[in-house]
Design a protein around this motif. Sequence first.
Motif, PDB file in Angstrom:
ATOM      1  N   MET A   1       0.849  -1.176   0.000  1.00  0.00           N
ATOM      2  CA  MET A   1       0.000   0.000   0.000  1.00  0.00           C
ATOM      3  C   MET A   1       0.891   1.234   0.000  1.00  0.00           C
ATOM      4  N   SER A   2       0.532   2.163  -0.837  1.00  0.00           N
ATOM      5  CA  SER A   2       1.289   3.405  -0.865  1.00  0.00           C
ATOM      6  C   SER A   2       0.360   4.566  -0.519  1.00  0.00           C
ATOM      7  N   TYR A   3       0.989   5.676  -0.221  1.00  0.00           N
ATOM      8  CA  TYR A   3       0.223   6.877   0.090  1.00  0.00           C
ATOM      9  C   TYR A   3      -0.620   7.299  -1.114  1.00  0.00           C
ATOM     10  N   ALA A   4      -0.076   7.121  -2.327  1.00  0.00           N
ATOM     11  CA  ALA A   4      -0.819   7.491  -3.535  1.00  0.00           C
ATOM     12  C   ALA A   4      -2.074   6.636  -3.688  1.00  0.00           C
ATOM     13  N   ASP A   5      -1.976   5.347  -3.363  1.00  0.00           N
ATOM     14  CA  ASP A   5      -3.150   4.468  -3.436  1.00  0.00           C
ATOM     15  C   ASP A   5      -4.225   4.922  -2.454  1.00  0.00           C
ATOM     16  N   LEU A   6      -3.803   5.273  -1.257  1.00  0.00           N
ATOM     17  CA  LEU A   6      -4.749   5.730  -0.245  1.00  0.00           C
ATOM     18  C   LEU A   6      -5.405   7.045  -0.666  1.00  0.00           C
ATOM     19  N   ARG A   7      -4.632   7.965  -1.201  1.00  0.00           N
ATOM     20  CA  ARG A   7      -5.182   9.247  -1.674  1.00  0.00           C
ATOM     21  C   ARG A   7      -6.167   9.027  -2.822  1.00  0.00           C
ATOM     22  N   ALA A  45      -9.222   1.301  -6.385  1.00  0.00           N
ATOM     23  CA  ALA A  45      -8.243   1.812  -5.422  1.00  0.00           C
ATOM     24  C   ALA A  45      -8.240   0.975  -4.147  1.00  0.00           C
ATOM     25  N   ALA A  46      -9.427   0.590  -3.680  1.00  0.00           N
ATOM     26  CA  ALA A  46      -9.512  -0.226  -2.469  1.00  0.00           C
ATOM     27  C   ALA A  46      -8.903  -1.606  -2.708  1.00  0.00           C
ATOM     28  N   THR A  47      -9.108  -2.146  -3.884  1.00  0.00           N
ATOM     29  CA  THR A  47      -8.538  -3.448  -4.223  1.00  0.00           C
ATOM     30  C   THR A  47      -7.017  -3.378  -4.235  1.00  0.00           C
ATOM     31  N   SER A  48      -6.467  -2.289  -4.761  1.00  0.00           N
ATOM     32  CA  SER A  48      -5.010  -2.163  -4.811  1.00  0.00           C
ATOM     33  C   SER A  48      -4.414  -2.016  -3.415  1.00  0.00           C
ATOM     34  N   LEU A  49      -5.189  -1.479  -2.463  1.00  0.00           N
ATOM     35  CA  LEU A  49      -4.690  -1.367  -1.091  1.00  0.00           C
ATOM     36  C   LEU A  49      -4.488  -2.739  -0.468  1.00  0.00           C
ATOM     37  N   GLY A  50      -5.394  -3.651  -0.773  1.00  0.00           N
ATOM     38  CA  GLY A  50      -5.320  -4.986  -0.184  1.00  0.00           C
ATOM     39  C   GLY A  50      -4.441  -5.934  -0.953  1.00  0.00           C
ATOM     40  N   ALA A  51      -3.974  -5.506  -2.122  1.00  0.00           N
ATOM     41  CA  ALA A  51      -3.140  -6.394  -2.927  1.00  0.00           C
ATOM     42  C   ALA A  51      -1.828  -6.650  -2.208  1.00  0.00           C
ATOM     43  N   GLY A  53       2.217  -7.628  -1.859  1.00  0.00           N
ATOM     44  CA  GLY A  53       3.358  -6.952  -2.448  1.00  0.00           C
ATOM     45  C   GLY A  53       3.455  -7.275  -3.924  1.00  0.00           C
ATOM     46  N   GLY A  54       3.962  -6.364  -4.672  1.00  0.00           N
ATOM     47  CA  GLY A  54       4.105  -6.572  -6.102  1.00  0.00           C
ATOM     48  C   GLY A  54       5.241  -7.527  -6.407  1.00  0.00           C
ATOM     49  N   ALA A  55       5.668  -7.505  -7.635  1.00  0.00           N
ATOM     50  CA  ALA A  55       6.713  -8.417  -8.085  1.00  0.00           C
ATOM     51  C   ALA A  55       8.035  -8.155  -7.370  1.00  0.00           C
ATOM     52  N   THR A  56       8.244  -6.925  -6.910  1.00  0.00           N
ATOM     53  CA  THR A  56       9.522  -6.601  -6.276  1.00  0.00           C
ATOM     54  C   THR A  56       9.578  -7.051  -4.824  1.00  0.00           C
ATOM     55  N   GLY A  57       8.421  -7.129  -4.170  1.00  0.00           N
ATOM     56  CA  GLY A  57       8.403  -7.444  -2.750  1.00  0.00           C
ATOM     57  C   GLY A  57       8.875  -6.277  -1.899  1.00  0.00           C
ATOM     58  N   CYS A  58       9.020  -5.118  -2.513  1.00  0.00           N
ATOM     59  CA  CYS A  58       9.525  -3.927  -1.841  1.00  0.00           C
ATOM     60  C   CYS A  58       8.351  -3.122  -1.285  1.00  0.00           C
ATOM     61  N   PRO A  59       8.392  -2.759   0.004  1.00  0.00           N
ATOM     62  CA  PRO A  59       7.290  -1.970   0.550  1.00  0.00           C
ATOM     63  C   PRO A  59       7.247  -0.546  -0.005  1.00  0.00           C
ATOM     64  N   GLU A  60       8.396  -0.036  -0.445  1.00  0.00           N
ATOM     65  CA  GLU A  60       8.449   1.327  -0.979  1.00  0.00           C
ATOM     66  C   GLU A  60       8.063   1.390  -2.455  1.00  0.00           C
ATOM     67  N   HIS A  61       8.417   0.371  -3.228  1.00  0.00           N
ATOM     68  CA  HIS A  61       8.134   0.325  -4.671  1.00  0.00           C
ATOM     69  C   HIS A  61       7.529  -1.031  -5.044  1.00  0.00           C
ATOM     70  N   PRO A  62       6.340  -1.368  -4.543  1.00  0.00           N
ATOM     71  CA  PRO A  62       5.793  -2.705  -4.789  1.00  0.00           C
ATOM     72  C   PRO A  62       5.521  -3.005  -6.259  1.00  0.00           C
ATOM     73  N   ARG A  63       5.257  -1.979  -7.034  1.00  0.00           N
ATOM     74  CA  ARG A  63       4.975  -2.193  -8.456  1.00  0.00           C
ATOM     75  C   ARG A  63       6.122  -1.683  -9.332  1.00  0.00           C
ATOM     76  N   GLY A  64       7.294  -1.562  -8.720  1.00  0.00           N
ATOM     77  CA  GLY A  64       8.468  -1.103  -9.453  1.00  0.00           C
ATOM     78  C   GLY A  64       9.054  -2.208 -10.307  1.00  0.00           C
ATOM     79  N   ALA A  65      10.117  -1.876 -10.994  1.00  0.00           N
ATOM     80  CA  ALA A  65      10.785  -2.840 -11.868  1.00  0.00           C
ATOM     81  C   ALA A  65      11.637  -3.793 -11.039  1.00  0.00           C
ATOM     82  N   VAL A  66      11.730  -5.022 -11.534  1.00  0.00           N
ATOM     83  CA  VAL A  66      12.578  -6.025 -10.899  1.00  0.00           C
ATOM     84  C   VAL A  66      13.986  -5.879 -11.462  1.00  0.00           C
TER      85      VAL A  66
END
Length: 102
Positions: A1-7, A45-51, A53-66
């Motif tokens: 979850m990121s601040y942008a998703d929450l906003r 947006a609510a669905t993305s909050l509960g998703a 971690g992304g492919a990176t497993g990074c809490p700061e960039h969950p949908r970032g590049a691997v």
Amino acid sequence: MSYADLRELQSALSTASDIAFSIESAPAAHEADQLVDALRRALAAATSLGAGGGATGCPEHPRGAVDPLFGDKNDPLPQGWGRCLLCNDRRRRASAQRRGWR
């Protein structure tokens, strides 16, 4: 979850609420469409909050590049580095600066 998703969720819910409270009688087709769009945006947006971690497993960039070097047996990453290309790149630049490179 990121601040942008929450906003994004807060914005979509606020928009949906504004539209819903502005309707005084049977809604016109365009009002109903606007409300449905705002609610779909809120649901996404609510669905993305509960998703997870992304492919990176990074809490700061969950949908970032691997990082393409992650798992490379010929050129392994240092111990403790993760899959996130953005974080690993930041580590590489910091390491280069410590060594005096630019």
